[in-house]
Scaffold this active site. Structure first.
Site, PDB file in Angstrom:
ATOM      1  N   HIS A   1      30.712 -70.652  39.981  1.00 38.99           N
ATOM      2  CA  HIS A   1      29.442 -70.068  40.452  1.00 38.99           C
ATOM      3  C   HIS A   1      28.354 -69.688  39.571  1.00 38.99           C
ATOM      4  O   HIS A   1      27.122 -69.756  39.873  1.00 38.99           O
ATOM      5  CB  HIS A   1      29.714 -69.143  41.524  1.00 38.99           C
ATOM      6  CG  HIS A   1      29.248 -69.349  43.131  1.00 38.99           C
ATOM      7  ND1 HIS A   1      29.933 -70.313  43.726  1.00 38.99           N
ATOM      8  CD2 HIS A   1      28.616 -68.729  43.798  1.00 38.99           C
ATOM      9  CE1 HIS A   1      29.538 -70.550  44.920  1.00 38.99           C
ATOM     10  NE2 HIS A   1      28.666 -69.236  44.952  1.00 38.99           N
TER      11      HIS A   1
ATOM     12  N   HIS B   1      21.391 -73.288  51.344  1.00 36.71           N
ATOM     13  CA  HIS B   1      21.226 -71.860  51.855  1.00 36.71           C
ATOM     14  C   HIS B   1      20.750 -72.099  53.392  1.00 36.71           C
ATOM     15  O   HIS B   1      19.539 -72.776  53.596  1.00 36.71           O
ATOM     16  CB  HIS B   1      20.634 -70.946  51.327  1.00 36.71           C
ATOM     17  CG  HIS B   1      21.159 -70.377  50.011  1.00 36.71           C
ATOM     18  ND1 HIS B   1      20.396 -69.948  48.886  1.00 36.71           N
ATOM     19  CD2 HIS B   1      22.387 -70.542  49.522  1.00 36.71           C
ATOM     20  CE1 HIS B   1      21.437 -69.745  47.928  1.00 36.71           C
ATOM     21  NE2 HIS B   1      22.529 -69.830  48.151  1.00 36.71           N
TER      22      HIS B   1
END
Length: 308
Positions: free
Chosen positions: A254, A280
């Site tokens: 990440h 997102h």
């Protein structure tokens, strides 16, 4: 307490909740595991308090469950996630008419700590890529694969699970774009640059053919035995590279996603464009990277301005 020790009706509820998450909600395998682990923890605690049926769950039990974990030192972010899982579970149980009253409707958890994600500096990315270039030049198929993986993760900001799920046909080398299936089975198209294109092409030409087998199917990235690569293998590769840098607190794949987003914004990319690239669902999730960029800007200012 192991799940097998739970009363039969509670085990059946866990199985039904799993089917709901995998089917109707189309959650990823990783997310399903996290949800179920939280639910098992809750129900095991409830059984210790004398609960044997789902309908016996009460708000006090849920609060004491969270309280016990807080006293054990669990992070506020984890407590908040577990409270959210409990609310999702009881809401689902209400819809399924497994309970008559939702005990979690007034359940509160501590507010999440505001923390900035670990981000690599551009020179650290360059050092990592240089080490991968050297390994790919002298090494075998796995070294070529690892370079392609890291280049693609940093170029696109995609999640590890999304990368592992990629098929060859998801690549459009002419347009240098990638078709990605994200959370909730939402498809998006993500661009990538020349270095990633070169690394992936090298993998397809001389890396993948060296390990491909009849069971490889259309998978873009393969493990050493020719199966589709597992996300855990990707995490291991990136963790090793980050450890080798020696001068970063960033951990896990990440960090490459965080770095890609931050560097895009540092370079002037539009926030909504970054939101679309990362997949997102909410712009608020993407906005944390503006905080990272401002923090980096502030540090640069303090280091460089004579009257900072």
């Amino acid at each position: 307490m192991d799940e097998e020790q739970l009363p039969g009706s509670l085990k059946e509820a866990i199985d039904a909740f799993r089917r709901y998450l995998e089917g109707e909600r189309a959650r990823s395998e990783h997310t399903v595991r996290a949800y179920l682990a939280d639910v098992r923890s809750l129900l095991a605690f409830a059984v210790q308090e004398g609960v044997s049926q789902l309908g016996q769950l009460q708000l006090g039990t849920l609060r004491r469950w969270l309280g016990a974990q807080s006293e054990a030192g669990m992070a506020r972010s984890t407590l908040a996630r577990r409270a959210a899982t409990a609310r999702s579970f009881t809401q689902w149980a209400m819809r399924e008419e497994l309970i008559a009253v939702d005990p979690a409707i007034r359940l509160q958890a501590p507010k999440r700590e505001k923390s900035l994600p670990g981000v690599l500096q551009q020179q650290q990315i360059s050092r990592m890529v240089t080490s991968l270039d050297d390994a790919a030049a002298d090494g075998g198929a796995m070294a070529v694969r690892n370079r392609a993986i890291v280049e693609l993760l940093y170029a696109t900001g995609i999640r590890v699970g999304e990368l592992a799920d990629l098929d060859i046909d998801d690549l459009d080398p002419d347009r240098r774009t990638l078709r990605v299936l994200g959370k909730g089975n939402k498809e998006r198209t993500v661009p990538f640059g020349v270095p990633a294109a070169v690394a992936v092409d090298d993998w397809l030409r001389r890396g993948r053919p060296a390990v491909v087998t009849g069971k490889s199917g259309p998978a873009l990235f393969l493990g050493v035995r020719g199966n589709r690569i597992d996300p855990r293998q990707v995490r291991s590769v990136v963790e090793e590279l980050l450890h080798a840098l020696g001068d970063t607190s960033a951990t896990g794949p990440h960090a490459l996603r965080h770095s890609a987003a931050t560097h895009l914004l540092d370079g002037g990319a539009d926030l909504r464009a970054v939101q679309e690239i990362l997949g997102h669902s909410s712009l608020a999730t993407t906005q944390i990277y503006t905080h990272v960029s401002v923090d980096r800007l502030r540090k640069s200012y303090q280091q460089a301005h004579p009257r900072a």
